[in-house]
Design an enzyme around this catalytic site. Structure first.
Site, short mmCIF file in Angstrom:
data_model
loop_
_atom_site.label_atom_id
_atom_site.label_comp_id
_atom_site.label_asym_id
_atom_site.label_seq_id
_atom_site.Cartn_x
_atom_site.Cartn_y
_atom_site.Cartn_z
CE LYS A 255 59.57 46.73 85.85
NZ LYS A 255 58.56 47.25 84.88
CB SER B 99 59.38 51.00 84.74
OG SER B 99 58.48 49.91 84.54
CB SER C 242 57.22 49.30 81.52
OG SER C 242 56.80 50.54 82.02
#
Length: 546
Positions: free
Chosen positions: A123, A198, A222
């Site tokens: 990420k 996210s 997330s």
């Protein structure tokens, strides 16, 4: 003039258009996109009990395949699917070189790490020294950290290959990736729907087999919500289990680095690789790190009631009004399956459960208001042109931050202001203590708690973009776990109607602090014994063996 205060340096200036890695095209089956389609012989077996990591290791050490061949097959798949999914913000140009270096080590009969040849997505709010780390924000566009996050360093030390940086909502603030400053990621099950957030890019990349496993971050769900939306395994560890050094801070008392995999085994192996105390993170725990997958057994060796005696509590508040009927049906079906495996199931009420959502948003916004103050164009972040210092601060932040980030900074600043601290922030901390105590009481009487990972399956891109309260409500199933600092595992358990092949639903299992080993063992048994479900998205279904 300001120019006299700053040394000559290359200052990024906020490009007006986003940069896409690949040309966007209309969606087609993979087999029609390539004259040399990916062959199943170059990919790990995708049976539901199979670990891609273990299969890759076996293939390399037995000389059946080379690391270069494996890397090429995944990169080919990535290139074919990326125009439709947009999972990655940056793809490494050294993957094949690293794979070739690994092949040479194997030829010399040198020892290779447990993640040798495994392609890992990271990420983009987790720092990598060899690739940009933007946090999905214009204010950090082009930023290349001089160091690797501890989790990334450990992956590399154990032979893993970082394939690229995945898309996210800006600084982790969002549930769809629509908050990214650069692009919106699509769900591999239906490209008109969101992948969750996210960590939506990391979840979509694993779901579409663009990489083997990936890292995400989980502040209020997330990792777990996108795992549910994309039909993959998502693991949020206990707060402190994994070092946060190199993770861009959003809400420091809630942030954790988590794992995505296409199987429970892969998620467990990745968690073991990145866990452990780190002197660079004062909040990392010195708790012993077990071999999380050592007690896993194959289907053929399982007893008729392999989970006999396990006490499971279904959180009543998570299957009541406000949750889609299809999701409730899938979760109750999963609960029945656990009973068939020998578990004793009972409903447990957590009256404070509904208080978690408002408490979370007050605390997370307050902490983000403090953490993001460093991005001012002087200490950190791209700098706007200005003739006066205050204007530089204001313009740099105005141009660098997106709408959602600005809104949460304002909310947090308001909650921390002198006249409202006791009414909002202090009260939210008191609620957090109540939630922690209620979970402890429930887990004293149950081995694990279960719930949906989200109140619905994946929804359409743009459906909730202009309704932030509706989007925030989607976190109701996950935020309490972060407030209590507990570990949780999400794995696919069924489908609801939607798309061309249905939409996956994730079951959330919650455990006591540092009890990831139990969660993974239960999840592994559940995964192996679940019948009539194949969690491979239609985008790649023809290229993955059943």
């Amino acid at each position: 003039m300001l120019s006299s205060l700053q040394p000559p340096r290359a200052l990024s200036r906020f490009p007006s258009k986003p940069i896409f890695l690949f040309r966007q095209t209309s969606i087609k089956p993979l087999s029609s996109l390539s004259s040399q389609p990916i062959t199943t012989s170059t990919l790990a077996n995708e049976s539901k009990s199979q670990s891609q990591i273990l299969s890759i290791r076996h293939s390399l050490l037995s000389r059946q395949l080379t690391a270069t061949q494996l890397a090429e097959s995944f990169l080919t798949r990535l290139r074919l699917t990326e125009p439709h999914l947009r999972s990655f913000l940056h793809v490494s140009d050294t993957v094949l070189a690293q794979a070739n270096e690994l092949d040479e080590k194997i030829k010399r009969n040198e020892d290779v790490g447990p993640l040798a040849g495994v392609l890992v997505g990271v990420k983009d709010n987790i720092c990598t020294s060899e690739m940009p780390s933007t946090g999905g924000s214009r204010i950090l566009e082009g930023y290349r950290p001089p160091f690797d996050a501890t989790a990334v360093r450990k992956i590399k030390e154990q032979g893993g290959i970082v394939v690229g940086k995945t898309n996210l909502d800006e600084f982790g603030m969002g549930s769809t990736t629509e908050g990214s400053a650069f692009q919106v990621t699509a769900n591999p099950w239906d490209i008109s729907r969101v992948p969750g957030g996210s960590s939506g890019g990391s979840a979509a990349a694993v779901s579409a087999r663009q990489c083997v496993v990936s890292l995400g971050s989980d502040t209020g769900g997330s990792v777990r919500q996108p795992a549910s939306f994309c039909g993959v395994v998502g693991l949020k560890p206990t707060y402190g289990r994994v070092s946060r050094f190199g993770l861009m801070a959003y809400a420091s008392s809630l942030d954790v680095i988590g794992c995505f995999g296409s199987s429970v085994t892969d998620a467990g192996i990745l968690l073991h690789a990145i866990s452990g105390h780190d002197r660079l993170d004062a909040t990392s725990s010195k708790q012993e790190v077990p071999e999380f997958t050592s007690q896993f057994a194959s289907t053929s060796l399982l007893e008729s009631k392999p989970l006999n005696g396990l006490r499971v509590g279904l959180i009543r508040e998570t299957v009541e009004d406000g949750v889609d009927t299809g999701v409730v049906s899938a979760i109750r079906g999963a609960a029945s399956h656990l009973e068939e495996l020998g578990c004793s199931l009972s409903e447990v009420s957590l009256p404070s459960f509904s208080l978690g959502l408002p408490a979370y948003y007050i605390l997370a916004s307050s902490e983000s208001s403090s953490n993001l103050s460093r991005y001012d164009g002087v200490r950190y972040g791209n700098q706007a042109a200005a003739d006066e210092l205050n204007a530089l601060y204001g313009d740099s932040r105005a141009k660098g931050f997106g709408h959602e980030v600005k809104m949460r900074i304002l909310m947090g600043t308001y909650a921390l202001s002198a006249g409202y601290y006791d009414a909002y922030y202090k009260r939210a901390q008191q609620v957090r203590t109540i939630i922690r105590k209620s979970f402890k009481a429930a887990l004293d009487e149950h081995d694990i708690l279960i719930s949906p990972a989200a109140p619905s399956a994946a929804y359409k891109i743009g459906e909730k973009k202009n309704d932030p309260l509706a989007m925030y409500a989607g976190d109701v199933m996950t935020v309490n776990v972060n407030l209590a600092g507990l570990p949780a595992l999400v794995l696919p358990c069924g489908f609801v109607e939607g798309g061309s092949a249905g939409l996956p639903v994730g079951l959330q299992m919650i455990g006591a602090p540092f009890d990831e080993e139990k969660l993974l063992r239960v999840g592994h048994v559940f995964e192996q014994t679940l019948q009539n479900c194949r969690f491979v998205p239609p985008l790649i279904a023809d290229d993955v063996p059943s």
